[in-house]
Motif scaffolding. Sequence first.
Motif, mmCIF file in Angstrom:
data_model
loop_
_atom_site.group_PDB
_atom_site.id
_atom_site.type_symbol
_atom_site.label_atom_id
_atom_site.label_comp_id
_atom_site.label_asym_id
_atom_site.label_seq_id
_atom_site.Cartn_x
_atom_site.Cartn_y
_atom_site.Cartn_z
ATOM 1 N N GLU A 1 88.581 46.377 80.668
ATOM 2 C CA GLU A 1 87.853 47.636 80.742
ATOM 3 C C GLU A 1 86.969 47.676 81.987
ATOM 4 O OE1 GLU A 1 87.944 50.294 78.432
ATOM 5 O OE2 GLU A 1 89.746 49.168 77.874
ATOM 6 N N THR A 2 86.859 48.876 82.591
ATOM 7 C CA THR A 2 86.030 49.007 83.783
ATOM 8 C C THR A 2 84.758 49.797 83.476
ATOM 9 O OG1 THR A 2 87.150 51.050 84.352
ATOM 10 C CG2 THR A 2 88.028 49.016 85.304
ATOM 11 N N PHE A 3 83.764 49.596 84.333
ATOM 12 C CA PHE A 3 82.568 50.428 84.287
ATOM 13 C C PHE A 3 82.816 51.631 85.181
ATOM 14 C CE2 PHE A 3 80.710 46.285 83.207
ATOM 15 C CZ PHE A 3 79.886 46.640 82.149
ATOM 16 N N ARG A 4 82.623 52.829 84.637
ATOM 17 C CA ARG A 4 82.844 54.019 85.426
ATOM 18 C C ARG A 4 81.687 54.238 86.403
ATOM 19 N NH1 ARG A 4 86.126 58.079 84.994
ATOM 20 N NH2 ARG A 4 86.841 57.700 82.879
ATOM 21 N N VAL A 5 82.022 54.709 87.594
ATOM 22 C CA VAL A 5 81.007 55.079 88.579
ATOM 23 C C VAL A 5 81.110 56.584 88.801
ATOM 24 C CG1 VAL A 5 80.250 54.847 90.974
ATOM 25 C CG2 VAL A 5 81.131 52.845 89.757
ATOM 26 N N GLU B 1 84.305 44.589 79.110
ATOM 27 C CA GLU B 1 84.825 44.077 77.844
ATOM 28 C C GLU B 1 83.673 43.741 76.907
ATOM 29 O OE1 GLU B 1 87.831 43.767 76.847
ATOM 30 O OE2 GLU B 1 88.965 44.106 78.694
ATOM 31 N N ASN B 2 83.826 44.037 75.635
ATOM 32 C CA ASN B 2 82.793 43.675 74.677
ATOM 33 C C ASN B 2 83.003 42.224 74.235
ATOM 34 O OD1 ASN B 2 80.708 43.750 72.910
ATOM 35 N ND2 ASN B 2 81.713 45.068 71.403
ATOM 36 N N SER B 3 82.839 41.324 75.191
ATOM 37 C CA SER B 3 83.054 39.896 74.925
ATOM 38 C C SER B 3 81.723 39.210 74.658
ATOM 39 C CB SER B 3 83.718 39.214 76.129
ATOM 40 O OG SER B 3 84.962 39.790 76.379
ATOM 41 N N ASN B 4 81.616 38.593 73.525
ATOM 42 C CA ASN B 4 80.397 37.860 73.182
ATOM 43 C C ASN B 4 80.722 36.384 73.021
ATOM 44 O OD1 ASN B 4 78.351 40.111 72.669
ATOM 45 N ND2 ASN B 4 80.138 40.769 71.502
ATOM 46 N N THR B 5 80.817 35.700 74.137
ATOM 47 C CA THR B 5 81.176 34.283 74.099
ATOM 48 C C THR B 5 80.316 33.523 75.098
ATOM 49 O OG1 THR B 5 82.745 34.164 75.920
ATOM 50 C CG2 THR B 5 83.577 35.073 73.867
ATOM 51 N N THR B 6 80.461 32.215 75.101
ATOM 52 C CA THR B 6 79.715 31.380 76.042
ATOM 53 C C THR B 6 80.405 31.338 77.404
ATOM 54 O OG1 THR B 6 80.921 29.461 75.216
ATOM 55 C CG2 THR B 6 78.745 29.878 74.271
ATOM 56 N N ARG B 7 81.515 32.069 77.568
ATOM 57 C CA ARG B 7 82.295 31.993 78.809
ATOM 58 C C ARG B 7 82.483 33.342 79.507
ATOM 59 N NH1 ARG B 7 84.936 30.172 74.698
ATOM 60 N NH2 ARG B 7 86.518 31.781 74.794
ATOM 61 N N HIS B 8 81.842 34.405 79.002
ATOM 62 C CA HIS B 8 82.066 35.731 79.583
ATOM 63 C C HIS B 8 80.778 36.440 79.981
ATOM 64 C CE1 HIS B 8 85.884 35.103 77.462
ATOM 65 N NE2 HIS B 8 86.388 35.908 78.373
ATOM 66 N N LEU B 9 80.844 37.139 81.108
ATOM 67 C CA LEU B 9 79.749 37.976 81.564
ATOM 68 C C LEU B 9 80.322 39.335 81.946
ATOM 69 C CD1 LEU B 9 78.057 35.418 83.966
ATOM 70 C CD2 LEU B 9 77.027 36.303 81.868
ATOM 71 N N ALA B 10 79.487 40.379 81.876
ATOM 72 C CA ALA B 10 79.938 41.703 82.305
ATOM 73 C C ALA B 10 79.913 41.783 83.831
ATOM 74 C CB ALA B 10 79.055 42.788 81.704
ATOM 75 N N GLU B 11 79.028 40.997 84.451
ATOM 76 C CA GLU B 11 78.934 40.929 85.911
ATOM 77 C C GLU B 11 79.029 39.467 86.303
ATOM 78 O OE1 GLU B 11 75.718 43.177 87.941
ATOM 79 O OE2 GLU B 11 75.121 41.239 88.736
ATOM 80 N N PHE B 12 80.048 39.118 87.036
ATOM 81 C CA PHE B 12 80.203 37.717 87.439
ATOM 82 C C PHE B 12 80.783 37.650 88.843
ATOM 83 C CE2 PHE B 12 84.839 37.220 87.017
ATOM 84 C CZ PHE B 12 85.155 38.352 86.278
ATOM 85 N N TRP B 13 80.752 36.466 89.416
ATOM 86 C CA TRP B 13 81.184 36.289 90.804
ATOM 87 C C TRP B 13 82.514 35.568 90.848
ATOM 88 C CZ3 TRP B 13 78.134 37.596 95.282
ATOM 89 C CH2 TRP B 13 76.984 38.332 94.944
ATOM 90 N N MET B 14 83.345 36.013 91.772
ATOM 91 C CA MET B 14 84.681 35.447 91.821
ATOM 92 C C MET B 14 85.055 35.091 93.259
ATOM 93 S SD MET B 14 87.810 36.728 89.485
ATOM 94 C CE MET B 14 87.970 38.361 90.136
ATOM 95 N N ARG C 1 74.228 39.574 82.696
ATOM 96 C CA ARG C 1 74.553 40.877 82.131
ATOM 97 C C ARG C 1 75.622 40.676 81.090
ATOM 98 N NH1 ARG C 1 70.450 41.701 84.006
ATOM 99 N NH2 ARG C 1 69.836 43.104 85.665
ATOM 100 N N THR C 2 75.248 40.944 79.827
ATOM 101 C CA THR C 2 76.180 40.789 78.717
ATOM 102 C C THR C 2 76.021 42.012 77.815
ATOM 103 O OG1 THR C 2 74.466 39.498 77.607
ATOM 104 C CG2 THR C 2 76.208 38.255 78.709
ATOM 105 N N PRO C 3 76.979 42.225 76.882
ATOM 106 C CA PRO C 3 76.865 43.411 76.023
ATOM 107 C C PRO C 3 75.481 43.483 75.369
ATOM 108 C CG PRO C 3 78.971 42.355 75.673
ATOM 109 C CD PRO C 3 78.205 41.467 76.602
#
Length: 483
Positions: free
Chosen positions: A170-174, A232-245, A476-478
């Motif tokens: 899922e994307t964040f709309r701008v 994504e509505n991910s609530n885990t120890t491995r996911h962020l809504a904003e992350f670096w790649m 940044r997480t849900p």
Amino acid sequence: MFSKRIKVKELLQLTPNEQEVTVMGWVRTFRNNQFIALNDGSTNNNIQIVVALGLLDDATLKRITTGAAIKVIGNVIPSVGKGQSLEIKANSIEILGDSDAEKYPLQPKKHSLEFLREIAHLRFRTNTFGAVFRIRHALTFAIHQFFNDKGFLNIHTPIITASDAEGAGETFRVTTLPIDGTAPRNADGSINFNEDFFGKSTNLTVSGQLEGELAATAFGNIYTFGPTFRAENSNTTRHLAEFWMIEPEMAFYDIEDNMDLAEEFIQYIISYVMEHNKEDLTFLDARLAEEEKQKPQNERQEFGLIEKLKFVVENKFERITYTQAIDILLNSPAYKKKKFKYDVKWGIDMQSEHERYLVEKHFKKPVIVSNYPAAIKAFYMRLNDGEEAGKETVAAMDILAPGIGEIVGGSQREERYDVLLKRMQQFNIPLQEMNWYLDSRRFGTVPHAGFGLGFERMVQFVTGMTNIRDVIPFARTPKNCEF
RNA sequence: UCCUCAGUAGCUCAGUUGGUUAGAGCAUCUGACUGUUAAUCAGAGGGUCACUGGUUCAAGUCCAGUCUGAGGAGCCA
């Protein structure tokens, strides 16, 4: 005034012979109205300031509290005490910034990571987060150094994009259109994005790969290192809504070259940290060991942190195909004893439990799995030749790391125009919007490959932090966008 | 989003079968001590028991809903 400041890190290297120095930093503890443990963030270690009786009046003494910022001028002397080899005999102390001890949340005691997460604006001042973020910086630097040394160009791909081409979640709309229901509409009632800022529907990027491919077909070797966003509505120890790649992309590379580079890359950046952040790693190693002691015997990690990193740097990664991985799982005691929750057969998208088994139980080291079924992978991955119908695979590869799972995902890209076009149609990719991408295959197409590495997962792996929210300054997480 | 667990002092937690004035350690404050290392010793202050509603003579404790956090799963990096 401030230019004379010596950092604690340098200070601790000095040979004490009463030389006068100026140090500034934040008080960690003040013991006995006499000993200040001062930290300035340059190192995990504190410098001990000795305040002679009578040097300061009572009012000033009371202002030396945990968290206060102070400036100290004094002489470097050998320490009589046991905890340190040198210390500073203060000649003058100036309070730069008070810190009300009754209100300052960081107490001179252990805090839970959950609590520190709630005061993320102050947690930089703790030993653990000091070490984590110095290592995060070192990794950033090592990454640029690695690619620069190899002649890779750093490309800044856009953060606002017009298509969710990869289909990566899922994307964040701008948008600048009003959200109160008054946005312009089309005849069919849908929002008319022609009226929006960019004249079309836009969102935050989920990956810079496709743009990276375009640059690679001109410069040869490029890499991106930037933020990405997933709603994504991910609530885990491995996911962020904003992350670096980090996403390198290389022309004239096949899947094997790709694997070689990824492995060398990971080993390089870990080695860099092991060389340049010894103190921080030692601290985190001890912290982790302490935490392991609290766990029951059967849940403890086999390796300590530094031991684990050393092992990864010194040993070749295991390389297997997807088909081999499935065979290993099918023949495993775990499968025969029906220990897996999800069934195993050729064609499945491997579950966490399967990947964990391969990495943590079977091989006990990082594993590169390649040649996945085409049906479960993205459209841009190169179809392998000569596979029987229904058993088609693509030249994809994932690197799985102990404790974290997938740390790298990559592939050789489909460079053949006709094959790519057919795959895009199968995946219902809007061809009109992707014309620019197809141009790279129309004009001077070339075999190329690349991979993506989730930076925070890498920081997790190197620091041993179990929650991804603790390796990025402000997570940044849900349901959470503080600071 | 689903499953499980949790929310009591600044922090970490205890609180019995529903029962009278809700406890401890650490932190903080006051005093003592002055070569300490999470200093030590003595004393003091500190509570909307997450929120809303319900059951009951009586709720921190039982029930329902909501919110928040943690762990696991899914999705993925």
